[in-house]
Design an enzyme around this catalytic site. Structure first.
Site, PDB file in Angstrom:
ATOM      1  N   ASN A 201       0.846  -1.194   0.000  1.00 10.09           N
ATOM      2  CA  ASN A 201       0.000   0.000   0.000  1.00 10.09           C
ATOM      3  C   ASN A 201       0.879   1.240   0.000  1.00 10.09           C
ATOM      4  O   ASN A 201       2.097   1.150   0.063  1.00 10.09           O
ATOM      5  CB  ASN A 201      -0.976  -0.017   1.184  1.00 10.09           C
ATOM      6  CG  ASN A 201      -0.256  -0.031   2.507  1.00 10.09           C
ATOM      7  OD1 ASN A 201       0.390   0.947   2.877  1.00 10.09           O
ATOM      8  ND2 ASN A 201      -0.349  -1.138   3.227  1.00 10.09           N
ATOM      9  N   ASP A 270      -4.842  -5.909   5.424  1.00 13.18           N
ATOM     10  CA  ASP A 270      -5.897  -6.677   6.094  1.00 13.18           C
ATOM     11  C   ASP A 270      -5.890  -8.136   5.640  1.00 13.18           C
ATOM     12  O   ASP A 270      -6.335  -9.014   6.360  1.00 13.18           O
ATOM     13  CB  ASP A 270      -7.267  -6.050   5.806  1.00 13.18           C
ATOM     14  CG  ASP A 270      -7.416  -4.702   6.505  1.00 13.18           C
ATOM     15  OD1 ASP A 270      -6.933  -4.574   7.650  1.00 13.18           O
ATOM     16  OD2 ASP A 270      -7.986  -3.761   5.906  1.00 13.18           O
ATOM     17  N   LYS A 280       8.328 -17.912  -9.294  1.00 14.31           N
ATOM     18  CA  LYS A 280       7.649 -16.809  -9.968  1.00 14.31           C
ATOM     19  C   LYS A 280       6.476 -17.304 -10.810  1.00 14.31           C
ATOM     20  O   LYS A 280       6.625 -18.229 -11.614  1.00 14.31           O
ATOM     21  CB  LYS A 280       8.675 -16.077 -10.845  1.00 14.31           C
ATOM     22  CG  LYS A 280       8.176 -14.764 -11.356  1.00 14.31           C
ATOM     23  CD  LYS A 280       9.222 -14.059 -12.201  1.00 14.31           C
ATOM     24  CE  LYS A 280       8.554 -12.942 -12.978  1.00 14.31           C
ATOM     25  NZ  LYS A 280       9.292 -12.567 -14.157  1.00 14.31           N
ATOM     26  N   PRO A 296      -4.090 -11.153  11.072  1.00 14.85           N
ATOM     27  CA  PRO A 296      -4.508 -10.821  12.434  1.00 14.85           C
ATOM     28  C   PRO A 296      -4.499  -9.302  12.606  1.00 14.85           C
ATOM     29  O   PRO A 296      -3.717  -8.610  11.955  1.00 14.85           O
ATOM     30  CB  PRO A 296      -3.430 -11.464  13.309  1.00 14.85           C
ATOM     31  CG  PRO A 296      -2.251 -11.639  12.420  1.00 14.85           C
ATOM     32  CD  PRO A 296      -2.792 -11.827  11.025  1.00 14.85           C
ATOM     33  N   ASP A 297      -5.362  -8.781  13.466  1.00 13.48           N
ATOM     34  CA  ASP A 297      -5.370  -7.352  13.750  1.00 13.48           C
ATOM     35  C   ASP A 297      -4.442  -7.127  14.949  1.00 13.48           C
ATOM     36  O   ASP A 297      -4.773  -7.469  16.085  1.00 13.48           O
ATOM     37  CB  ASP A 297      -6.803  -6.889  14.057  1.00 13.48           C
ATOM     38  CG  ASP A 297      -6.876  -5.371  14.174  1.00 13.48           C
ATOM     39  OD1 ASP A 297      -6.000  -4.766  14.846  1.00 13.48           O
ATOM     40  OD2 ASP A 297      -7.799  -4.792  13.586  1.00 13.48           O
ATOM     41  N   ILE A 298      -3.269  -6.606  14.658  1.00 14.22           N
ATOM     42  CA  ILE A 298      -2.233  -6.473  15.687  1.00 14.22           C
ATOM     43  C   ILE A 298      -2.710  -5.587  16.832  1.00 14.22           C
ATOM     44  O   ILE A 298      -2.561  -5.912  18.013  1.00 14.22           O
ATOM     45  CB  ILE A 298      -0.932  -5.904  15.069  1.00 14.22           C
ATOM     46  CG1 ILE A 298      -0.468  -6.811  13.923  1.00 14.22           C
ATOM     47  CG2 ILE A 298       0.157  -5.756  16.125  1.00 14.22           C
ATOM     48  CD1 ILE A 298       0.608  -6.198  13.034  1.00 14.22           C
ATOM     49  N   PHE A 314      -4.910   4.279  14.604  1.00 10.98           N
ATOM     50  CA  PHE A 314      -5.197   5.259  13.560  1.00 10.98           C
ATOM     51  C   PHE A 314      -6.349   4.748  12.716  1.00 10.98           C
ATOM     52  O   PHE A 314      -6.535   3.546  12.594  1.00 10.98           O
ATOM     53  CB  PHE A 314      -3.969   5.468  12.672  1.00 10.98           C
ATOM     54  CG  PHE A 314      -3.006   6.468  13.245  1.00 10.98           C
ATOM     55  CD1 PHE A 314      -2.946   7.756  12.761  1.00 10.98           C
ATOM     56  CD2 PHE A 314      -2.181   6.117  14.302  1.00 10.98           C
ATOM     57  CE1 PHE A 314      -2.086   8.684  13.302  1.00 10.98           C
ATOM     58  CE2 PHE A 314      -1.306   7.037  14.854  1.00 10.98           C
ATOM     59  CZ  PHE A 314      -1.258   8.332  14.356  1.00 10.98           C
ATOM     60  N   LYS A 332     -12.104  -2.081  18.686  1.00 14.35           N
ATOM     61  CA  LYS A 332     -10.743  -2.580  18.909  1.00 14.35           C
ATOM     62  C   LYS A 332     -10.372  -2.540  20.392  1.00 14.35           C
ATOM     63  O   LYS A 332      -9.313  -3.035  20.783  1.00 14.35           O
ATOM     64  CB  LYS A 332      -9.734  -1.751  18.097  1.00 14.35           C
ATOM     65  CG  LYS A 332      -9.812  -2.029  16.596  1.00 14.35           C
ATOM     66  CD  LYS A 332      -8.790  -1.214  15.831  1.00 14.35           C
ATOM     67  CE  LYS A 332      -9.026  -1.272  14.334  1.00 14.35           C
ATOM     68  NZ  LYS A 332      -8.196  -2.268  13.653  1.00 14.35           N
TER      69      LYS A 332
HETATM   70  N1  CTP Z   1      -4.123  -2.394  12.427  1.00  9.13           N
HETATM   71  C1  CTP Z   1      -3.348  -3.416  12.973  1.00  9.13           C
HETATM   72  N2  CTP Z   1      -3.345  -4.639  12.395  1.00  9.13           N
HETATM   73  C2  CTP Z   1      -4.089  -4.904  11.306  1.00  9.13           C
HETATM   74  C3  CTP Z   1      -4.872  -3.879  10.736  1.00  9.13           C
HETATM   75  C4  CTP Z   1      -4.876  -2.642  11.327  1.00  9.13           C
HETATM   76  O1  CTP Z   1      -2.671  -3.173  13.972  1.00  9.13           O
HETATM   77  N3  CTP Z   1      -4.051  -6.098  10.770  1.00  9.13           N
HETATM   78  C5  CTP Z   1      -4.150  -1.082  13.075  1.00  9.13           C
HETATM   79  C6  CTP Z   1      -3.549   0.013  12.250  1.00  9.13           C
HETATM   80  O2  CTP Z   1      -2.183   0.197  12.540  1.00  9.13           O
HETATM   81  C7  CTP Z   1      -4.375   1.221  12.667  1.00  9.13           C
HETATM   82  C8  CTP Z   1      -5.739   0.619  12.852  1.00  9.13           C
HETATM   83  O3  CTP Z   1      -5.503  -0.725  13.223  1.00  9.13           O
HETATM   84  O4  CTP Z   1      -3.967   1.734  13.899  1.00  9.13           O
HETATM   85  C9  CTP Z   1      -6.534   0.708  11.599  1.00  9.13           C
HETATM   86  O5  CTP Z   1      -7.601  -0.158  11.698  1.00  9.13           O
HETATM   87  P1  CTP Z   1      -8.327  -0.786  10.449  1.00  9.13           P
HETATM   88  O6  CTP Z   1      -9.432  -1.587  11.010  1.00  9.13           O
HETATM   89  O7  CTP Z   1      -7.395  -1.446   9.536  1.00  9.13           O
HETATM   90  O8  CTP Z   1      -8.858   0.491   9.800  1.00  9.13           O
HETATM   91  P2  CTP Z   1      -8.705   1.026   8.365  1.00  9.13           P
HETATM   92  O9  CTP Z   1      -7.339   0.750   7.847  1.00  9.13           O
HETATM   93  O10 CTP Z   1      -9.128   2.424   8.458  1.00  9.13           O
HETATM   94  O11 CTP Z   1      -9.628   0.097   7.526  1.00  9.13           O
HETATM   95  P3  CTP Z   1     -11.173  -0.351   7.511  1.00  9.13           P
HETATM   96  O12 CTP Z   1     -11.989   0.885   7.650  1.00  9.13           O
HETATM   97  O13 CTP Z   1     -11.247  -1.003   6.211  1.00  9.13           O
HETATM   98  O14 CTP Z   1     -11.377  -1.338   8.635  1.00  9.13           O
END
Ligand code: CTP
Length: 392
Positions: A201, A270, A280, A296-298, A314, A332
């Site tokens: 990204n 995500d 390749k 995973p959502d860290i 953020f 979260k």
């Molecule tokens: N984050 C994380 N791990 C992930 C995805 C996101 O730690 N796998 C953290 C990012 O660093 C940020 C926040 O979660 O602090 C963003 O949340 P996210 O749910 O990804 O929001 P957006 O990127 O705004 O996307 P969406 O609206 O599609 O959920």
């Protein structure tokens, strides 16, 4: 803002500008007419990437960013070299040109690196001006003693640029986070499709790195887990480089024990390809399908851990910023969320940004400004909320 006045040491200002830029600062150079006799504005423009400002009555510049706006923009003003004449102007509140006017109009801290002939430095008028300026809170660094361009030996040489930089960082730093451990993530992640391709990204990492710099500036012990970015590691920051979301997660959990604050600034993918191809992928078919699996959502995992640090996330939203961001903060389970509006040329890759910061029972808007000053403001707010929470 780097002010350059007319002395032979003006050539050293180019090196100072370079060090400031290298250190992550945005530098606007303002030169006096006399300074232009010693060093070409083009040199400074090439180093800083911004045209040098030198006149008070330039309609074109005034229309873009007027001198009062410029005085407000600066987080600090360094005048190097500062001549005896400039110091006399500053001591007496005179404003004959743009630089002197800015020094009078600003509320930012002022650092001077005097440079002049040793007799001028020792002159009673200069001594009195120096004392007046110091008494008003102006910082001075140098001059050094030694051989001078005019052949004299004595005090009056401009101090070396690296020492000016150190004095500036000392002047701007605080200790509101002394003894605190802060862990943060920054930049994008890369999810491998095959050995040569990845899903990524546009995150540049600038905001996270600016935060790391602002955090160490407040005395924090900082660990920065970063995805692939083209940025230099700020001084005194422990940096761990990762590529994928899974690597980022394990680096975060390795560094988590003992962390007081966790800031998730990274743009984590995500999803990742379910299985990265071992070799390749060849373009044999007309249509190609990639199967992606959730990463995973860290941030959510850190917020659910125990004991857990103060967690800041953020959110990048295109519309309904406040409602979506607040929902994200709750889902979260985090303490604070910093939301920005994205789309068009906003946020990603840009140098400027604005944030809406939300926490339980409170909100604050941080206006459009450079990422470095935004980082300073956000760190102050995080510290305020963190202190309020640990006090209860
Ligand atoms: N984050 C994380 N791990 C992930 C995805 C996101 O730690 N796998 C953290 C990012 O660093 C940020 C926040 O979660 O602090 C963003 O949340 P996210 O749910 O990804 O929001 P957006 O990127 O705004 O996307 P969406 O609206 O599609 O959920």
């Amino acid at each position: 803002m780097l002010g350059i006045t007319g002395g032979i040491a003006a050539y050293k200002a180019a090196e100072l500008a370079r060090l400031l830029v290298k250190g992550g600062a945005e530098v606007q150079v303002v030169m006096t007419a006399a300074a232009r006799q010693f060093i070409a504005p083009l040199t400074l423009q090439a180093i800083t990437g911004r045209p040098v400002r030198d006149t008070l009555f330039d309609p074109q510049h005034e229309a873009a960013m007027g001198h009062i706006e410029l005085a407000r923009w600066a987080e600090a003003i360094v005048v190097a070299p500062a001549t005896a004449d400039f110091m006399a102007q500053a001591a007496h509140g005179m404003a004959p040109d743009l630089l002197a006017t800015l020094c009078l109009a600003t509320e930012a801290p002022l650092l001077l690196a005097p440079a002049m002939n040793q007799a001028m430095w020792r002159n009673a008028a200069t001594r009195t001006n120096t004392e007046t300026l110091r008494a008003r809170g102006v910082s001075l660094v140098g001059p050094a003693a030694g051989e001078q361009a005019c052949g004299d030996i004595g005090p009056g040489r401009m101090i070396e640029p690296a020492e000016v930089l150190q004095a500036l960082s000392d002047m701007l730093s605080g200790d509101s986070l002394a003894g605190r451990r802060v862990l943060l993530t920054a930049g994008p992640t890369r999810e491998a499709i095959d050995p040569v391709r990845f899903l990524g990204n546009r995150s540049s990492g600038k905001m996270g790195f600016a935060l790391a710099r602002a955090l160490v500036g407040q005395g924090a012990d900082v660990t920065l887990v970063s995805g692939p970015v083209a940025l230099e590691t700020p001084d005194r920051v422990r940096r761990v480089d990762v590529e994928t979301a899974l690597q980022m997660r394990s680096a975060v959990f390795d560094a988590l024990p003992g962390a007081d604050i966790f800031i998730a600034c990274a743009a984590v993918a995500d999803f990742r390809p379910g299985q990265a191809a071992a070799s390749k992928i060849k373009k044999t078919q007309e249509v190609m399908t990639l199967t992606l699996v959730r990463n995973p959502d860290i941030l959510t995992e850190v917020a659910a851990s125990s004991p857990r640090p103060f967690c800041v996330g953020f959110a990048a939203e295109t519309d309904d910023v406040e409602a979506y961001a607040d929902a994200k903060r709750r889902s979260k389970g985090i303490d604070m969320i910093a939301a920005n509006r994205v789309g068009e040329s906003l946020a990603f890759e840009a140098d400027d940004n604005a944030l809406l910061v939300l926490w339980e029972g409170g909100r604050r808007e941080l206006a459009m400004q450079s990422k470095s000053s935004l980082a300073t403001a956000l760190v102050a707010l995080i510290t305020e909320r963190f202190d309020a929470q640990t006090a209860t």
